[in-house]
Scaffold this active site. Structure first.
Site, short mmCIF file in Angstrom:
data_model
loop_
_atom_site.label_atom_id
_atom_site.label_comp_id
_atom_site.label_asym_id
_atom_site.label_seq_id
_atom_site.Cartn_x
_atom_site.Cartn_y
_atom_site.Cartn_z
N MET A 98 39.98 45.35 23.48
CA MET A 98 40.08 46.01 22.18
C MET A 98 39.28 45.27 21.10
O MET A 98 39.80 44.94 20.03
CB MET A 98 41.56 46.15 21.77
CG MET A 98 42.40 46.87 22.82
SD MET A 98 41.74 48.47 23.35
CE MET A 98 42.45 49.52 22.09
N ARG A 99 38.03 45.01 21.40
CA ARG A 99 37.13 44.38 20.43
C ARG A 99 35.85 45.20 20.35
O ARG A 99 35.34 45.65 21.38
CB ARG A 99 36.74 42.96 20.87
CG ARG A 99 37.88 42.00 20.99
CD ARG A 99 38.38 41.53 19.66
NE ARG A 99 37.32 40.97 18.83
CZ ARG A 99 37.44 40.82 17.50
NH1 ARG A 99 38.54 41.18 16.89
NH2 ARG A 99 36.45 40.32 16.80
N LEU A 101 32.03 45.25 20.09
CA LEU A 101 30.99 44.28 20.46
C LEU A 101 29.75 44.47 19.60
O LEU A 101 29.43 45.59 19.18
CB LEU A 101 30.66 44.46 21.95
CG LEU A 101 31.83 44.12 22.88
CD1 LEU A 101 31.64 44.73 24.26
CD2 LEU A 101 32.04 42.61 22.96
N HIS A 117 37.57 54.68 28.53
CA HIS A 117 38.15 55.11 27.26
C HIS A 117 39.14 56.24 27.56
O HIS A 117 38.83 57.15 28.33
CB HIS A 117 37.05 55.59 26.32
CG HIS A 117 37.58 56.01 24.99
ND1 HIS A 117 37.97 55.09 24.03
CD2 HIS A 117 37.80 57.22 24.46
CE1 HIS A 117 38.42 55.74 22.97
NE2 HIS A 117 38.33 57.03 23.20
N ASP A 153 32.24 53.83 21.82
CA ASP A 153 32.75 54.89 22.70
C ASP A 153 31.75 56.02 22.91
O ASP A 153 32.12 57.21 22.97
CB ASP A 153 34.09 55.42 22.16
CG ASP A 153 35.16 54.35 22.16
OD1 ASP A 153 35.09 53.44 23.01
OD2 ASP A 153 36.06 54.40 21.30
N THR A 180 47.18 56.73 35.08
CA THR A 180 47.16 56.79 36.55
C THR A 180 45.80 57.30 37.05
O THR A 180 45.32 56.87 38.11
CB THR A 180 48.27 57.70 37.13
OG1 THR A 180 48.07 59.02 36.65
CG2 THR A 180 49.65 57.23 36.73
N GLU A 182 42.96 56.86 35.30
CA GLU A 182 42.01 55.78 34.99
C GLU A 182 41.89 54.83 36.18
O GLU A 182 40.80 54.36 36.52
CB GLU A 182 42.46 55.00 33.75
CG GLU A 182 42.43 55.81 32.47
CD GLU A 182 42.78 54.97 31.24
OE1 GLU A 182 42.40 53.79 31.19
OE2 GLU A 182 43.45 55.50 30.33
C1 GAR Z 1 43.61 52.04 28.86
O1 GAR Z 1 44.22 53.29 28.65
C2 GAR Z 1 42.17 52.08 28.41
O2 GAR Z 1 41.55 53.30 28.65
C3 GAR Z 1 42.34 51.86 26.93
O3 GAR Z 1 43.34 50.89 26.81
C4 GAR Z 1 44.22 50.98 27.93
C5 GAR Z 1 44.28 49.63 28.58
O4 GAR Z 1 45.22 49.60 29.60
N1 GAR Z 1 41.12 51.43 26.33
C6 GAR Z 1 40.80 51.68 25.09
O5 GAR Z 1 41.50 52.30 24.32
C7 GAR Z 1 39.45 51.12 24.67
N2 GAR Z 1 38.97 51.80 23.54
P1 GAR Z 1 45.21 48.40 30.64
O6 GAR Z 1 45.10 47.11 29.85
O7 GAR Z 1 46.52 48.52 31.33
O8 GAR Z 1 44.03 48.59 31.56
#
Ligand code: GAR
Length: 197
Positions: A98-99, A101, A117, A153, A180, A182
């Protein structure tokens, strides 16, 4: 050997899915690739323990210790580049990292920097994707794996998964259903990238 470095900030469930796929699908034998390191910008990220138990190097790089984004990204790239093999760049996978870049960091890893995402990009870049999808009355939601470019994004789409929005869905319920998926599309998209010479 192609090394994969995964960047996380929290739960790390996508990282776990990638590591499990790499082991179950024998990425080392098939693609000469392995998850070499996990880097978190948060010391308490739960995913770090899993990585440590699976023979994967872990690093914590607290962004609060750096005066600027550029300084943080420079140190981050030094860590990542420590996993390079001659002739092979490192593949960097953002997994709930969540940074934002810097353009310099993104340019350094062009074509070797991927993200997941939790929305069907280009819809809902940024935060709170599931609530925004519910508020917009979407009938479908999902997740996107994409190459990272300087624009947040955005970037060429490598894979997407679509899930239905169900009556009475909350953002949390929708997030869990998307997550799930992802866990399926992210390892698959990385495996496809690794097959390229
Ligand atoms: C996931 O849903 C990922 O898609 C989202 O954070 C979650 C991390 O879950 N990413 C973002 O929002 C990035 N902009 P995880 O740490 O269990 O993989």
């Amino acid at each position: 050997m192609k090394n994969i470095v995964i960047l996380i900030s929290g739960g790390g469930s996508n990282m776990v899915a990638i590591v499990r796929a790499s082991q179950q699908d024998a990425w080392q034998q098939r693609f000469g690739a392995r998850v070499a390191a996990v880097v978190s910008n948060k010391a308490q990220a739960q995913g770090l323990a899993f990585a440590g138990q699976h023979d994967i190097a872990t690093h914590v790089l607290d962004h609060k210790a750096f005066a600027t984004r550029e300084n943080f990204d420079t140190t981050l790239s030094e860590i990542i580049d420590g996993y390079r093999y001659p002739g092979h760049g490192v593949l960097v996978a953002l997994a709930g990292f969540m940074r934002i870049l810097t353009p310099g960091f993104v340019a350094r890893y062009t074509g070797r920097l991927v993200n997941i995402h939790p929305s069907l990009l280009p819809a809902f870049p940024g935060l709170h994707t599931h609530q925004r999808a519910l508020d917009a009355g979407c009938k479908f939601a999902g997740a996107t794996v994409h190459q990272v470019t300087a624009e947040l994004d955005h970037g060429p789409i490598l894979a997407q998964a679509v899930v239905p929005v169900l009556p009475g869905d909350t953002a949390a319920a929708l997030a869990a259903r998307v997550l799930t998926q992802e866990h399926l599309i992210y390892p698959a998209a990385i495996a496809k990238l690794l097959q390229k010479p």
